[in-house]
Design an enzyme around this catalytic site. Structure first.
Site, PDB file in Angstrom:
ATOM      1  N   GLN A   1       0.851  -1.209   0.000  1.00 42.42           N
ATOM      2  CA  GLN A   1       0.000   0.000   0.000  1.00 42.42           C
ATOM      3  C   GLN A   1       0.879   1.248   0.000  1.00 42.42           C
ATOM      4  O   GLN A   1       0.390   2.361  -0.087  1.00 42.42           O
ATOM      5  CB  GLN A   1      -0.895   0.019   1.240  1.00 42.42           C
ATOM      6  CG  GLN A   1      -1.827  -1.166   1.348  1.00 42.42           C
ATOM      7  CD  GLN A   1      -2.511  -1.194   2.693  1.00 42.42           C
ATOM      8  OE1 GLN A   1      -3.603  -0.654   2.872  1.00 42.42           O
ATOM      9  NE2 GLN A   1      -1.887  -1.830   3.658  1.00 42.42           N
TER      10      GLN A   1
ATOM     11  N   HIS B   1      -1.537   1.601  -4.217  1.00 41.83           N
ATOM     12  CA  HIS B   1      -1.847   3.036  -4.070  1.00 41.83           C
ATOM     13  C   HIS B   1      -0.880   3.904  -4.835  1.00 41.83           C
ATOM     14  O   HIS B   1      -0.714   5.085  -4.543  1.00 41.83           O
ATOM     15  CB  HIS B   1      -1.862   3.417  -2.582  1.00 41.83           C
ATOM     16  CG  HIS B   1      -2.957   2.712  -1.829  1.00 41.83           C
ATOM     17  ND1 HIS B   1      -2.906   2.499  -0.471  1.00 41.83           N
ATOM     18  CD2 HIS B   1      -4.112   2.139  -2.247  1.00 41.83           C
ATOM     19  CE1 HIS B   1      -4.003   1.836  -0.090  1.00 41.83           C
ATOM     20  NE2 HIS B   1      -4.747   1.604  -1.152  1.00 41.83           N
TER      21      HIS B   1
ATOM     22  N   CYS C   1       0.744  19.301 -17.918  1.00 43.39           N
ATOM     23  CA  CYS C   1       1.582  18.437 -18.763  1.00 43.39           C
ATOM     24  C   CYS C   1       2.261  19.243 -19.874  1.00 43.39           C
ATOM     25  O   CYS C   1       1.611  20.002 -20.602  1.00 43.39           O
ATOM     26  CB  CYS C   1       0.704  17.336 -19.380  1.00 43.39           C
ATOM     27  SG  CYS C   1       1.633  16.225 -20.449  1.00 43.39           S
TER      28      CYS C   1
ATOM     29  N   ASN D   1       2.390  -6.762  13.342  1.00 46.05           N
ATOM     30  CA  ASN D   1       1.995  -5.370  13.538  1.00 46.05           C
ATOM     31  C   ASN D   1       2.130  -4.997  15.012  1.00 46.05           C
ATOM     32  O   ASN D   1       1.818  -5.821  15.883  1.00 46.05           O
ATOM     33  CB  ASN D   1       0.549  -5.139  13.078  1.00 46.05           C
ATOM     34  CG  ASN D   1       0.332  -3.701  12.643  1.00 46.05           C
ATOM     35  OD1 ASN D   1       0.957  -3.233  11.693  1.00 46.05           O
ATOM     36  ND2 ASN D   1      -0.520  -2.981  13.358  1.00 46.05           N
TER      37      ASN D   1
HETATM   38  N1  APR Z   1       6.630  -2.424  13.495  1.00 48.09           N
HETATM   39  C1  APR Z   1       5.380  -2.969  13.524  1.00 48.09           C
HETATM   40  N2  APR Z   1       4.249  -2.256  13.282  1.00 48.09           N
HETATM   41  C2  APR Z   1       4.396  -0.938  13.039  1.00 48.09           C
HETATM   42  C3  APR Z   1       5.646  -0.296  13.002  1.00 48.09           C
HETATM   43  C4  APR Z   1       6.801  -1.096  13.238  1.00 48.09           C
HETATM   44  N3  APR Z   1       8.032  -0.587  13.225  1.00 48.09           N
HETATM   45  N4  APR Z   1       5.437   1.037  12.735  1.00 48.09           N
HETATM   46  C5  APR Z   1       4.111   1.200  12.614  1.00 48.09           C
HETATM   47  N5  APR Z   1       3.479   0.031  12.789  1.00 48.09           N
HETATM   48  C6  APR Z   1       2.051  -0.247  12.650  1.00 48.09           C
HETATM   49  C7  APR Z   1       1.141   0.773  13.309  1.00 48.09           C
HETATM   50  O1  APR Z   1       0.867   0.378  14.638  1.00 48.09           O
HETATM   51  C8  APR Z   1      -0.109   0.701  12.432  1.00 48.09           C
HETATM   52  O2  APR Z   1      -1.057  -0.220  12.954  1.00 48.09           O
HETATM   53  O3  APR Z   1       1.767  -0.157  11.269  1.00 48.09           O
HETATM   54  C9  APR Z   1       0.402   0.190  11.083  1.00 48.09           C
HETATM   55  C10 APR Z   1       0.316   1.231   9.997  1.00 48.09           C
HETATM   56  O4  APR Z   1      -1.057   1.494   9.786  1.00 48.09           O
HETATM   57  P1  APR Z   1      -1.479   2.800   8.972  1.00 48.09           P
HETATM   58  O5  APR Z   1      -0.724   3.980   9.486  1.00 48.09           O
HETATM   59  O6  APR Z   1      -2.977   2.829   8.970  1.00 48.09           O
HETATM   60  O7  APR Z   1      -0.943   2.558   7.487  1.00 48.09           O
HETATM   61  P2  APR Z   1      -1.579   1.648   6.366  1.00 48.09           P
HETATM   62  O8  APR Z   1      -2.317   0.477   6.947  1.00 48.09           O
HETATM   63  O9  APR Z   1      -0.493   1.335   5.405  1.00 48.09           O
HETATM   64  O10 APR Z   1      -2.626   2.646   5.659  1.00 48.09           O
HETATM   65  C11 APR Z   1      -3.279   2.176   4.501  1.00 48.09           C
HETATM   66  O11 APR Z   1      -4.296   4.354   4.216  1.00 48.09           O
HETATM   67  O12 APR Z   1      -4.038   6.646   4.281  1.00 48.09           O
HETATM   68  C12 APR Z   1      -4.130   5.541   3.439  1.00 48.09           C
HETATM   69  O13 APR Z   1      -3.247   5.334   1.276  1.00 48.09           O
HETATM   70  C13 APR Z   1      -2.876   5.376   2.623  1.00 48.09           C
HETATM   71  O14 APR Z   1      -1.737   3.340   1.970  1.00 48.09           O
HETATM   72  C14 APR Z   1      -2.322   4.038   3.057  1.00 48.09           C
HETATM   73  C15 APR Z   1      -3.555   3.324   3.572  1.00 48.09           C
END
Ligand code: APR
Length: 256
Positions: free
Chosen positions: A110, A130, A163, A229
């Site tokens: 993502q 994405h 563009c 996670n």
């Molecule tokens: N180790 C383990 N887990 C981690 C770490 C780490 N070092 N750092 C962060 N996390 C976890 C956080 O606790 C969180 O639950 O990673 C997760 C990231 O979640 P989000 O911030 O929601 O990111 P993501 O799931 O990729 O979001 C999906 O949302 O905003 C849109 O397009 C954007 O691609 C993105 C999509």
């Protein structure tokens, strides 16, 4: 602990993950922002995330309103400056090793930061649901535009770029909320998901769809679902193994 006790942490978790990986034929990693935080790229839904300082600019607003485009570019360059020079970390390296060994046919991500490619995985093996924030494209003719030139023009004129070939609207090559999902990556992600017997989620809160539908599809298709996670996710209850810990620490300890 999750109700079925599948949640593990620490050495016990790494051993359980290693055992599942060793038994797997086709491993498909699925990554989110959490795999890049160790590289200095902030996640979206962690407290104080700079991404959440502003309400996201939806695609239709970006297309309809030149002021929205200017604001979107301003934010884009500010975020680029925030994590300029980010390098792949232990988590990216572990996934790149699985791909290099032929145990993972590709990675579904993502993320838009390009760090899986920077870790050595060929572009064709990185499925970007994405898009990618390291370049821009014209939404009319598809021409690729490099960010350095876009930024030079933007900062000189204060205008949102258009563009140089057709005058169309130019946008970072990411998928914004409300923008149609990219057909080819979605198709490829489904192919990989259905081929997996181990679907490895790393660093996603699993709240954004349709991306978060792939772990569900994998599980329904009979694959083992592993979620690594730091915090609970929306899909922990259907996972075969939940590793509650740091991705770099966990994946970095897997046997190479
Ligand atoms: N180790 C383990 N887990 C981690 C770490 C780490 N070092 N750092 C962060 N996390 C976890 C956080 O606790 C969180 O639950 O990673 C997760 C990231 O979640 P989000 O911030 O929601 O990111 P993501 O799931 O990729 O979001 C999906 O949302 O905003 C849109 O397009 C954007 O691609 C993105 C999509």
């Amino acid at each position: 602990m999750s109700e079925d006790g599948s949640e593990r942490a620490g050495r016990d978790a790494v051993a359980a993950l290693q055992a599942l990986l060793d038994r797997a034929e086709v491993i498909v990693p699925f990554t989110g922002a959490g795999i890049s935080t160790e590289s200095g790229v902030p996640a979206f839904r962690t407290p104080g995330s700079p991404w959440m300082r502003n309400k996201p600019i939806a695609f239709d607003a970006f297309m309809a309103n030149p002021e929205a485009r200017i604001e979107a570019w301003r934010r884009k360059f500010a975020m680029d400056d925030l994590y300029r020079g980010a390098q792949p970390n232990r988590g990216h390296a572990a996934i790149a090793a699985l791909v290099a060994q032929g145990r993972a046919p590709g990675v579904i991500t993502q993320n838009i930061d390009g760090l899986h490619q920077a870790s050595g995985i060929a572009d064709a093996a990185v499925v970007e649901l994405h898009g990618n924030g390291t370049y821009a494209t014209c939404l009319s003719c598809g021409l690729r535009h490099e960010l350095a030139e876009i930024r030079r023009v933007f900062e000189a004129s204060g205008e949102a770029p258009s563009c140089t070939a057709c005058g169309g609207v130019v946008k970072s090559a990411t998928i914004s909320f409300g923008q149609p999902m990219p057909r080819a990556p979605m198709r490829r992600a489904e192919e990989l998901t259905l081929a997996a017997d181990l679907f490895l989620v790393a660093g996603s809160s699993l709240v954004v769809f349709p991306a978060a539908s792939f772990p569900v599809l994998a599980s329904r298709n009979g694959a083992r679902l592993v979620i690594v996670n730091r915090e609970p996710t929306e899909l922990d209850a259907i996972a075969d193994l939940v590793v509650r810990g740091d991705i770099g620490e966990t994946l970095g300890r897997l046997a190479g």
